[in-house]
Design a protein around this motif. Structure first.
Motif, PDB file in Angstrom:
ATOM      1  N   ASP A  95       0.899  -1.402   0.257  1.00 35.46           N
ATOM      2  CA  ASP A  95       0.069  -0.023   0.116  1.00 35.46           C
ATOM      3  C   ASP A  95       0.798   1.306  -0.098  1.00 35.46           C
ATOM      4  O   ASP A  95       0.196   2.431  -0.072  1.00 35.46           O
ATOM      5  N   ARG A  96       1.885   1.080   0.046  1.00 34.63           N
ATOM      6  CA  ARG A  96       3.146   2.275   0.080  1.00 34.63           C
ATOM      7  C   ARG A  96       3.579   2.544  -1.335  1.00 34.63           C
ATOM      8  O   ARG A  96       3.569   1.577  -2.228  1.00 34.63           O
ATOM      9  N   THR A  97       4.021   3.533  -1.881  1.00 34.11           N
ATOM     10  CA  THR A  97       4.516   3.841  -3.026  1.00 34.11           C
ATOM     11  C   THR A  97       5.710   3.158  -3.365  1.00 34.11           C
ATOM     12  O   THR A  97       6.581   2.943  -2.252  1.00 34.11           O
ATOM     13  N   GLU A 100       8.075   5.354  -1.398  1.00 31.12           N
ATOM     14  CA  GLU A 100       8.142   5.354   0.180  1.00 31.12           C
ATOM     15  C   GLU A 100       9.023   3.772   0.130  1.00 31.12           C
ATOM     16  O   GLU A 100       9.752   3.631   1.370  1.00 31.12           O
ATOM     17  N   ASN A 101       8.899   2.767  -0.566  1.00 26.19           N
ATOM     18  CA  ASN A 101       9.355   1.356  -0.136  1.00 26.19           C
ATOM     19  C   ASN A 101      10.988   1.531  -0.448  1.00 26.19           C
ATOM     20  O   ASN A 101      11.821   1.016   0.351  1.00 26.19           O
ATOM     21  N   LEU A 104      12.486   2.972   2.727  1.00 31.11           N
ATOM     22  CA  LEU A 104      11.749   2.628   3.979  1.00 31.11           C
ATOM     23  C   LEU A 104      13.169   2.648   5.248  1.00 31.11           C
ATOM     24  O   LEU A 104      13.986   2.187   4.815  1.00 31.11           O
ATOM     25  N   GLU A 107      13.895   7.672   5.175  1.00 37.58           N
ATOM     26  CA  GLU A 107      13.379   8.643   4.541  1.00 37.58           C
ATOM     27  C   GLU A 107      13.811   9.885   5.025  1.00 37.58           C
ATOM     28  O   GLU A 107      14.272  10.486   5.784  1.00 37.58           O
ATOM     29  N   PRO A 141       1.613   2.888  -6.199  1.00 38.32           N
ATOM     30  CA  PRO A 141       1.516   1.977  -5.218  1.00 38.32           C
ATOM     31  C   PRO A 141       2.014   0.706  -5.536  1.00 38.32           C
ATOM     32  O   PRO A 141       1.971   0.246  -6.687  1.00 38.32           O
TER      33      PRO A 141
END
Length: 504
Positions: A95-97, A100-101, A104, A107, A141
């Motif tokens: 569910d993360r973009t 974002e992955n 991780l 950030e 996502p």
């Protein structure tokens, strides 16, 4: 590539309660090489890599990294040292973009807020290793990506963390041909930039394509450490401890092939056009073609998943253009899906219950996840024994079985119904060499009992080795037929349109 190993493991031993997983195993990889690590399921490959990556501690032996002692106490320590593992089950957050992955745990921030612009730019830079055309947008996502694209994100994340050693566990198990080729190009690029790649696979063609040397594990020990890439037969013999010269069972004798069981005439749908062929009793018919040729679409149409909209289909002389899988199964046509975990099994339910899922057993199971006491399981247990199913406890979840044994559970389920046609889609995807030979033998036994067997596989040597004849598809049409013994060049010439089309 340098002669000095980037990492080295010597005399590694590891035991679990009741199981000696590894005994005196030595393994190493150099900068700029692809070292193939192969062996049957349960040979110890994953355990060895979990020791390298800090998941397990060895009971004996030791490791070095860049010539210095290396004993990670946690996977984060191994990752910080440059060791990354991409397992078959990805560790991405769906569910993360993508951005974002890729960031991780590290950030970028601006003041008190995430710097999302920096994350997107960093993601584009990390994905540049794959060149143009990968189609991975940083803001997408992860759940919207294909399996191949998710794998690329895993690789990009590993490289962004500074991975110098990359372990890839069965990376092509869920990829099609085109996606495999893209992955191979990526691996070539990793090798060129000096990454040490450990490549775990059951596919002999991938070893020949990528590896610079091969180590074979059997029963937790090194059965062969080869400084070159030998013929496939030599690797297979080291894996299973015996010569598999007769890897595929003998073909059907002329007298064993009977009349047509399934006949298709001028059938089609949105993906298929003008399909005409017969499946005969006692015969294994293989379907070959490049990615997108329509092989899987044909299997799904026959099974009623995406039904034919035109044409005539008969099963033992009766109309058989099925509108649903339920209709197909009731008529005696069954399908073993290419993605058995997602499409063919209830992973949290028992081995026994998975064998009982048929139209006769499905009704009582539907309202109750546990097996009703009234269901007679004698027949399915006899079939499990006949198929040599390796399961210590039939009440254990089916997810605990190896891939080959999971496939046998699905075979047993359908055999309980005495099917007239069995359609195998990617029958040996993700299972080891010995299990493959077992599945091929099962196919031949099914044909000898009078069933018509259809095999759809992206592994061309598999199709050619197991089939009595091969039908070739291209762009949603059948374009030719070859007999067993035809060369790969002949089949591929038809599949790619470089040979005169033959009417089928």
């Amino acid at each position: 590539m340098t002669d000095a190993p980037m990492f080295e493991m010597r005399g590694i031993a590891k035991a679990f309660p009741g199981v000696q997983a590894l005994s005196d195993v030595s393994f190493a990889a150099r900068s700029g090489e692809v070292h193939a690590l192969v062996g049957e399921n349960g040979a110890g490959k994953s355990t060895l890599m979990r020791i390298l990556s800090g998941v397990y501690k060895p009971d004996a032996g030791g490791m070095t990294l860049d010539g210095r002692p290396f004993a990670p106490s946690h996977p984060l320590e191994a990752r910080s040292a440059g060791i990354a593992v991409i397992w078959q089950e990805f560790s991405l957050l769906p569910d993360r973009t993508v951005a974002e992955n890729l960031h991780l745990g590290r950030e970028p921030v601006r003041g008190w807020r995430l710097d999302r612009r920096a994350m997107r730019e960093g993601a584009r830079a990390a994905l540049a290793v794959f060149g143009e055309g990968h189609g991975i947008a940083p803001e997408l996502p992860v759940r919207d990506l294909s399996v191949a694209q998710q794998q690329m994100v895993e690789i990009a994340r590993a490289l962004a963390y500074g991975a110098r050693v990359l372990v890839m566990d069965e990376p092509t198990a869920a990829l099609d041909e085109a996606e495999c080729e893209r992955l191979f190009t990526v691996v070539d690029g990793l090798r060129a930039r000096g990454t040490a790649v450990v490549y775990i696979t059951h596919r002999m063609g991938e070893i020949a394509r990528l590896a610079t040397r091969v180590t074979v594990l059997k029963d937790g020990r090194v059965s062969a450490a080869l400084s070159h890439v030998p013929p496939a037969g030599e690797v297979i013999a080291a894996m299973v401890g015996r010569d598999l010269g007769q890897f595929f069972p003998p073909p059907a004798a002329p007298g064993e092939i009977g009349p047509p069981v399934l006949s298709v005439r001028h059938a089609g749908n949105a993906q298929l056009r003008g399909i005409s062929f017969d499946l005969r009793a006692g015969e294994i018919t293989g379907f070959a073609g490049i990615q997108g040729a329509g092989r899987t679409a044909l299997a799904m149409a026959l099974f009623g998943v995406d039904p034919f909209t035109v044409g005539e289909v008969t099963l033992s002389g009766v109309f058989a253009r099925f509108a649903s899988p339920r209709e197909a199964v009731r008529a005696g046509l069954v399908l073993l899906p290419g993605h058995r975990k997602a499409q063919g099994l209830m992973l949290m339910q028992s081995v026994r219950d998975n064998g009982l899922v048929s139209p006769r057993a499905f009704a009582p199971l539907a309202g109750n996840p546990s097996r009703p006491p009234a269901v007679d399981t004698t027949g399915i247990e006899e079939l499990f024994r006949a198929l040599d199913l390796r399961a210590g406890d039939l009440d254990a979840p089916v997810r605990t079985l190896s891939g080959g044994n999971q496939q046998k559970v699905i075979v047993a389920r359908w055999l309980a119904m005495t099917p007239r046609v069995l359609v195998f889609v990617e029958p040996t995807r993700g299972i080891d060499v010995n299990a493959k030979a077992s599945i091929y033998t099962i196919m031949r036994d099914l044909a000898r009992r009078g069933s018509a067997v259809m095999v759809v596989s992206s592994d061309l040597p598999e199709v050619m080795g197991v089939s009595d004849r091969i039908l070739v598809m291209r762009e949603g049409r059948l374009v030719g037929e070859t007999a067993r013994g035809a060369s790969e060049a002949e089949v591929m010439a038809l599949a790619t349109g470089h040979a005169e089309e033959v009417a089928v």
